[in-house]
Design a protein around this motif. Structure first.
Motif, PDB file in Angstrom:
ATOM      1  N   VAL A   5       9.313 -39.525  15.624  1.00  0.00           N
ATOM      2  CA  VAL A   5       9.483 -40.140  14.306  1.00  0.00           C
ATOM      3  C   VAL A   5      10.862 -40.783  14.268  1.00  0.00           C
ATOM      4  CG1 VAL A   5       9.533 -39.739  11.822  1.00  0.00           C
ATOM      5  CG2 VAL A   5       8.004 -38.388  13.263  1.00  0.00           C
ATOM      6  N   ARG A   6      10.903 -42.061  13.898  1.00  0.00           N
ATOM      7  CA  ARG A   6      12.181 -42.773  13.819  1.00  0.00           C
ATOM      8  C   ARG A   6      12.805 -42.587  12.438  1.00  0.00           C
ATOM      9  NH1 ARG A   6      10.484 -47.698  13.793  1.00  0.00           N
ATOM     10  NH2 ARG A   6       8.339 -47.191  14.317  1.00  0.00           N
ATOM     11  N   ARG A   7      14.098 -42.809  12.378  1.00  0.00           N
ATOM     12  CA  ARG A   7      14.791 -42.735  11.092  1.00  0.00           C
ATOM     13  C   ARG A   7      14.192 -43.717  10.092  1.00  0.00           C
ATOM     14  NH1 ARG A   7      19.504 -39.699  12.034  1.00  0.00           N
ATOM     15  NH2 ARG A   7      19.701 -39.672  14.296  1.00  0.00           N
ATOM     16  N   THR A   9      -0.841 -48.108  13.030  1.00  0.00           N
ATOM     17  CA  THR A   9      -0.433 -48.547  11.694  1.00  0.00           C
ATOM     18  C   THR A   9      -1.588 -48.206  10.749  1.00  0.00           C
ATOM     19  OG1 THR A   9      -1.434 -50.717  11.936  1.00  0.00           O
ATOM     20  CG2 THR A   9       0.853 -50.485  12.660  1.00  0.00           C
ATOM     21  N   PRO A  10      -1.307 -48.018   9.473  1.00  0.00           N
ATOM     22  CA  PRO A  10      -2.392 -47.695   8.540  1.00  0.00           C
ATOM     23  C   PRO A  10      -3.497 -48.752   8.579  1.00  0.00           C
ATOM     24  CG  PRO A  10      -0.285 -47.384   7.474  1.00  0.00           C
ATOM     25  CD  PRO A  10       0.008 -47.999   8.803  1.00  0.00           C
ATOM     26  N   GLN A  11      -3.082 -50.011   8.765  1.00  0.00           N
ATOM     27  CA  GLN A  11      -4.040 -51.111   8.851  1.00  0.00           C
ATOM     28  C   GLN A  11      -5.056 -50.845   9.973  1.00  0.00           C
ATOM     29  OE1 GLN A  11      -4.422 -53.486   6.822  1.00  0.00           O
ATOM     30  NE2 GLN A  11      -5.917 -54.708   7.982  1.00  0.00           N
ATOM     31  N   VAL A  18       2.114 -40.345   8.235  1.00  0.00           N
ATOM     32  CA  VAL A  18       1.112 -39.522   7.565  1.00  0.00           C
ATOM     33  C   VAL A  18       0.229 -38.887   8.627  1.00  0.00           C
ATOM     34  CG1 VAL A  18      -1.016 -39.653   6.218  1.00  0.00           C
ATOM     35  CG2 VAL A  18       1.073 -40.688   5.337  1.00  0.00           C
ATOM     36  N   ILE A  19       0.055 -37.561   8.523  1.00  0.00           N
ATOM     37  CA  ILE A  19      -0.815 -36.857   9.466  1.00  0.00           C
ATOM     38  C   ILE A  19      -2.062 -36.398   8.725  1.00  0.00           C
ATOM     39  CG2 ILE A  19      -1.024 -34.929  11.074  1.00  0.00           C
ATOM     40  CD1 ILE A  19       1.978 -34.953  11.421  1.00  0.00           C
ATOM     41  N   GLU A  31      -0.572 -47.600   1.701  1.00  0.00           N
ATOM     42  CA  GLU A  31       0.458 -48.352   1.007  1.00  0.00           C
ATOM     43  C   GLU A  31       1.855 -48.037   1.534  1.00  0.00           C
ATOM     44  OE1 GLU A  31       2.354 -48.285  -3.421  1.00  0.00           O
ATOM     45  OE2 GLU A  31       0.326 -47.489  -3.161  1.00  0.00           O
ATOM     46  N   VAL A  32       2.107 -46.749   1.835  1.00  0.00           N
ATOM     47  CA  VAL A  32       3.480 -46.309   2.086  1.00  0.00           C
ATOM     48  C   VAL A  32       3.767 -46.031   3.563  1.00  0.00           C
ATOM     49  CG1 VAL A  32       5.187 -44.525   1.530  1.00  0.00           C
ATOM     50  CG2 VAL A  32       3.625 -45.337  -0.230  1.00  0.00           C
ATOM     51  N   ALA A  33       2.764 -45.541   4.287  1.00  0.00           N
ATOM     52  CA  ALA A  33       3.043 -45.059   5.643  1.00  0.00           C
ATOM     53  C   ALA A  33       3.331 -46.205   6.602  1.00  0.00           C
ATOM     54  CB  ALA A  33       1.873 -44.237   6.155  1.00  0.00           C
ATOM     55  N   ASP A  34       4.216 -45.938   7.561  1.00  0.00           N
ATOM     56  CA  ASP A  34       4.417 -46.859   8.673  1.00  0.00           C
ATOM     57  C   ASP A  34       3.415 -46.550   9.773  1.00  0.00           C
ATOM     58  OD1 ASP A  34       6.832 -48.177   7.672  1.00  0.00           O
ATOM     59  OD2 ASP A  34       7.707 -46.176   7.860  1.00  0.00           O
ATOM     60  N   ARG A  35       2.985 -45.292   9.802  1.00  0.00           N
ATOM     61  CA  ARG A  35       2.097 -44.858  10.868  1.00  0.00           C
ATOM     62  C   ARG A  35       1.170 -43.774  10.333  1.00  0.00           C
ATOM     63  NH1 ARG A  35       4.264 -42.290  15.974  1.00  0.00           N
ATOM     64  NH2 ARG A  35       6.179 -42.304  14.761  1.00  0.00           N
TER      65      ARG A  35
END
Lengths: 224, 264
Positions: free
Chosen positions: B47-49, B242-244, B54-55, B224-228
């Motif tokens: 996990v990056r800064r 990515t959520p997409q 989301v898991i 909406e919020v997660a990067d991954r």
């Protein structure tokens, strides 16, 4: 029955009785506070997960809950003095009462600690608190709140137990009564009046317990 | 992660960058419960800064257990976890030092019932960081305002709704000024009408750049919020993207099956 009640022994010695009652209250409070401290330590040992501490606490509880209090008292007063550890009767009385109350309150407080959810402790750990901080700031007050009614009953029993220490001539209320009784033979009047004084002492303590509950455990009302 | 049109040197530089930028590095994490159940079977996650991960996954997949290894609430037996440059060794001495940098929000809130809302938020900064009362109070007030609960500051947790309690729990964790926030199913114990107020607070937090790892089944929040988004099943990471990609074009059957179950 040729016995005429005569309460003059009460009125003539009122100051003496009051002194005895105050002494009993002091004896009870000192030994209960010390005993509660022992009980919290004992409960810590019982719940620590450390086998040695747990065994020490178990042995303590087993010994002092399963032997007569009078014998414990004689042991501390006469037994210790015969091996050279001389105490005043008052010191021996406080010690015996505190250790006895500590044994009973260990088991009560332990039940309270075990009623604290794992989530509470994990929340404390997650915030970076150490074990001692978690116990002092997160576990202790709700644990006492959980078992407060049982603790108050045990405190009442401990107050009534103080009368036993008159047996080693510790100068408290029962001692005052027995002393006056031996000089006046007014057993009925004296023991009746002393009973009333014990009742008042217990009421005072129960009222204080209620005020303490309102001040420190008011949150319990909102705990499901 | 390397794009095909970057030359190798740039790609390598980027890889180094992303490693030094990592705040959580989990490699081959394995854990057995005391009954020998193999709950984590070699999980890798970096996990990056500032990243929001989301898991998701079926119950029993080990996702909660996995994030609970990040603040040493769960010990692990094999692999390696590094939080902000410090390796989380089994039986380490100063585990509190890591825990104060990692905030956690629990499914059941776990507020302290004997402390007021304000005192709940003030406790850890005073005990752990040694803050003075006034300083802790100022910070707590500020955080309670941020989660919209300042007007309830003098109440006990038991007097609040579930959603309000969870917002206090977020404020309490933030009071330690953590570098990472872990959320363990933060909305699962809430009545439906209270989910939104908690997710809104989490959205704001993400927008402010907080690093977040959330175990949740809130698809809207994840999109909406997660990067991954990550799918865990049977103690392993099955898919991440990515959520997409994850929600619209999952690559694995296991992911498709799981998504069809939660997107009824």
């Amino acid at each position: 029955m040729g016995y005429t009640l005569n309460y003059s022994v009460i009125f003539n010695n009122l100051g003496f009785f009051i002194e005895g009652a105050i002494a009993t209250l002091q004896l009870a409070m000192t030994s209960i506070l010390l005993g509660l401290l022992l009980g919290i330590l004992g409960a810590l040992g019982r719940t620590s997960g450390n086998r040695i501490l747990n065994s020490v606490a178990v042995a303590y509880v087993e010994f002092f809950r399963n032997t007569p209090f009078l014998i414990q008292l004689f042991f501390f007063y006469f037994g210790f003095s015969s091996v050279g550890l001389r105490m005043t009767s008052w010191q021996a009385a406080v010690l015996a009462l505190a250790i006895n109350f500590g044994a009973y309150s260990t088991e009560i407080v332990r039940a309270g600690i075990e009623g604290i959810g794992k989530g509470q402790i994990e929340a404390g750990m997650a915030l970076g608190l150490n074990k001692m901080q978690i116990f002092r700031r997160i576990v202790l007050v709700p644990a006492l709140g959980n078992i407060y009614p049982s603790l108050v009953s045990q405190i009442v029993i401990a107050i009534l137990f103080t009368s036993v220490v008159s047996q080693i001539s510790a100068e408290e209320l029962t001692f005052v009564g027995s002393y006056l009784q031996s000089r006046t033979f007014r057993s009925f009047e004296i023991y009746f009046f002393i009973s009333l004084l014990y009742l008042v002492i217990v009421w005072i303590v129960k009222l204080s317990a209620y005020l303490i509950q309102r001040r420190f455990f008011g949150f319990m009302r909102y705990v499901r | 992660m390397t794009s095909p049109h970057l030359d190798p040197a740039t790609a390598a530089a980027q890889a180094v960058d992303s490693v030094s930028d990592a705040i959580i590095i989990a490699e081959g994490v394995e854990k057995w419960y005391s009954n020998n159940f193999h709950v984590l079977k070699g999980v890798d996650l970096t996990v990056r800064r500032g990243e929001v991960v989301v898991i998701m996954g079926p119950s029993g997949s080990g996702k909660s257990t996995f994030i609970r290894t990040f603040n040493a609430l769960e010990p692990y037996q094999k692999g390696r976890i590094e939080i902000d440059g410090i390796v989380l060794a089994p039986k380490m001495r100063n585990v509190e030092a890591i825990r104060r940098e990692v905030g956690m929000v629990f499914q059941q809130f776990n507020l302290f019932p004997h402390l007021t809302v304000l005192e709940n938020v003030m406790l850890a900064p005073m005990e752990v960081r040694g803050w003075k009362k006034a300083q802790a109070k100022d910070k707590a007030g500020e955080l309670l305002e941020r989660v919209g609960i300042l007007s309830q500051a003098q109440k006990y947790p038991g007097q609040l709704s579930g959603g309000q309690q969870q917002r206090v729990a977020i404020a309490r964790a933030l009071a330690m000024q953590p570098k990472v926030m872990l959320f363990d199913e933060p909305t699962s114990a809430l009545d439906p009408e209270m989910v939104r107020e908690v997710l809104d607070v989490m959205r704001t937090l993400a927008a402010d750049g907080m690093t977040m790892v959330c175990v949740t089944h809130e698809v809207g929040f994840a999109r909406e919020v997660a990067d991954r988004a990550v799918l865990m099943a049977d103690g392993l990471i099955v898919e991440e993207g990515t959520p997409q990609q994850f929600f619209s074009n999952p690559q694995r059957d296991r992911t498709r099956q799981f998504l069809s179950q939660i997107l009824h």
